[in-house]
Design a protein around this motif. Structure first.
Motif, PDB file in Angstrom:
ATOM      1  N   UNK A 150      -3.290  -6.339   3.822  1.00 28.37           N
ATOM      2  CA  UNK A 150      -2.690  -7.234   4.821  1.00 28.37           C
ATOM      3  C   UNK A 150      -3.762  -7.826   5.722  1.00 28.37           C
ATOM      4  N   UNK A 151      -4.739  -7.023   6.090  1.00 29.21           N
ATOM      5  CA  UNK A 151      -5.812  -7.511   6.965  1.00 29.21           C
ATOM      6  C   UNK A 151      -6.632  -8.583   6.256  1.00 29.21           C
ATOM      7  N   UNK A 152      -6.931  -8.355   4.971  1.00 29.45           N
ATOM      8  CA  UNK A 152      -7.703  -9.336   4.199  1.00 29.45           C
ATOM      9  C   UNK A 152      -6.913 -10.631   4.033  1.00 29.45           C
ATOM     10  N   UNK A 153      -5.659 -10.518   3.603  1.00 33.35           N
ATOM     11  CA  UNK A 153      -4.832 -11.704   3.353  1.00 33.35           C
ATOM     12  C   UNK A 153      -4.586 -12.501   4.636  1.00 33.35           C
ATOM     13  N   UNK A 206       2.846  -5.448  12.283  1.00 37.67           N
ATOM     14  CA  UNK A 206       2.762  -4.015  11.983  1.00 37.67           C
ATOM     15  C   UNK A 206       4.147  -3.477  11.675  1.00 37.67           C
ATOM     16  N   UNK A 207       4.172  -2.503  10.781  1.00 41.56           N
ATOM     17  CA  UNK A 207       5.417  -1.820  10.425  1.00 41.56           C
ATOM     18  C   UNK A 207       5.352  -0.401  10.980  1.00 41.56           C
ATOM     19  N   UNK A 208       6.374  -0.017  11.721  1.00 46.00           N
ATOM     20  CA  UNK A 208       6.394   1.326  12.309  1.00 46.00           C
ATOM     21  C   UNK A 208       6.603   2.384  11.232  1.00 46.00           C
ATOM     22  N   UNK A 209       5.773   3.411  11.270  1.00 47.40           N
ATOM     23  CA  UNK A 209       5.903   4.542  10.348  1.00 47.40           C
ATOM     24  C   UNK A 209       5.590   5.811  11.147  1.00 47.40           C
ATOM     25  N   UNK A 210       6.644   6.435  11.644  1.00 49.50           N
ATOM     26  CA  UNK A 210       6.471   7.612  12.502  1.00 49.50           C
ATOM     27  C   UNK A 210       5.611   7.234  13.700  1.00 49.50           C
ATOM     28  N   UNK A 211       4.454   7.896  13.840  1.00 47.49           N
ATOM     29  CA  UNK A 211       3.585   7.592  14.984  1.00 47.49           C
ATOM     30  C   UNK A 211       2.475   6.609  14.625  1.00 47.49           C
ATOM     31  N   UNK A 212       2.563   5.995  13.433  1.00 50.43           N
ATOM     32  CA  UNK A 212       1.525   5.076  12.945  1.00 50.43           C
ATOM     33  C   UNK A 212       2.106   3.679  12.779  1.00 50.43           C
ATOM     34  N   UNK A 213       1.290   2.685  13.106  1.00 46.13           N
ATOM     35  CA  UNK A 213       1.669   1.300  12.851  1.00 46.13           C
ATOM     36  C   UNK A 213       0.865   0.803  11.654  1.00 46.13           C
ATOM     37  N   UNK A 214       1.562   0.406  10.609  1.00 50.75           N
ATOM     38  CA  UNK A 214       0.917  -0.031   9.376  1.00 50.75           C
ATOM     39  C   UNK A 214       0.745  -1.545   9.414  1.00 50.75           C
ATOM     40  N   UNK A 215      -0.491  -2.055   9.302  1.00 54.73           N
ATOM     41  CA  UNK A 215      -0.695  -3.510   9.272  1.00 54.73           C
ATOM     42  C   UNK A 215       0.086  -4.137   8.118  1.00 54.73           C
TER      43      UNK A 215
END
Length: 283
Positions: free
Chosen positions: A38-41, A51-60
């Protein structure tokens, strides 16, 4: 190990087998990219990185509409990236749990076909076989299905000149190819080098080259066809029988001459339009 949702776990399982590609993961009407992809694209395509919420992590993450994906895929492949297209493999209404998904096609710099416009120049992908005292080449224009094969002297500069003359965007070689030659090819701008560890000889492809006696040319052809079938993941019925070319008796124009004369593309815009080829296409 971090705890991810079933969807992200599925994404990571597919990504594990395609580390060298950007994963276009189908979600409804969009292709989504996550993590480093996602960062590259987002940087290459000027997309908004969310960002997508995943528990305590935000996924780019970022995404592109499915109906407009061809132009985005073309832009990425033109910059040397490989794109693995992930689609749903079952009807969501009939799925138990998460919908099964898998890679259905890998678009590479040399296998762009559906993503090309009518104004685009021909793009070639080449298989190169080194037989110690020469190089055998097989080149393919995926959009037209054209296949040609020829030989050049065992001179790296002449090999590179031949590749550039055909607007080659990707070179397929065997993994055990001489490292020095690999580095020379990888150093070239706008040309991706892809490695094949095992060449798979497909019976359905033999009619394309069973008229060719030179074993060196046959090995280059088999190398390229093996890679095409591995990335396209479907029968390539549009491919035409290989045309064996002899360069003897022809006037040869090197890459610099082709470029400066603007025969295939213009110097400034790098487009077919307004080049000699562009004018001939409309004649």
């Amino acid at each position: 190990m971090k705890k991810y949702t079933p969807m992200i776990r599925q994404y990571l399982e597919i990504k594990k087998d395609h580390e060298d590609a950007l994963l276009f993961y189908r979600l409804g009407d969009f292709y989504e990219l996550f993590f480093k992809d996602a960062e590259v694209a987002s940087q290459e395509l000027n997309l908004v990185l969310t960002a997508r919420n995943n528990s305590d992590e935000k996924i780019p993450m970022c995404g592109v509409p499915h109906h407009a994906s061809a132009s985005y895929i073309y832009r990425l492949a033109s910059k040397g990236y490989k794109i693995a297209i992930v689609e749903q493999l079952e009807n969501p209404a009939e799925a138990e749990g998460i919908v099964k998904r898998g890679v259905v096609k890998i678009v590479t710099p040399g296998t762009i076909m559906d993503e090309l416009s009518d104004q685009s120049e021909s793009i070639f992908i080449a298989g190169v076989h080194d037989y110690d005292y020469g190089y055998a080449l097989c080149l393919n224009d995926m959009s037209s299905g054209k296949l040609i094969s020829f030989n050049v002297e065992h001179d790296v500069d002449k090999l590179i000149a031949s590749l550039l003359n055909y607007n080659t965007k990707e070179v397929v070689v065997q993994k055990d190819l001489d490292q020095g030659l690999k580095r020379r090819l990888q150093f070239l701008n706008e040309m991706t080098v892809s490695e094949v560890e095992t060449v798979e000889i497909l019976n359905e492809s033999t009619p394309l080259y069973n008229h060719i006696d030179n074993q060196f040319n046959v090995e280059a052809i088999q190398l390229l066809l093996s890679y095409l079938h591995a990335t396209q993941m479907k029968a390539l019925y549009h491919l035409r029988p290989v045309q064996l070319i002899s360069n003897d008796g022809y006037l040869k124009l090197d890459y610099n001459a082709l470029s400066n004369l603007e025969l295939l593309e213009t110097l400034q815009s790098k487009q077919v339009k307004h080049s000699l080829l562009g004018f001939l296409d409309h004649a």
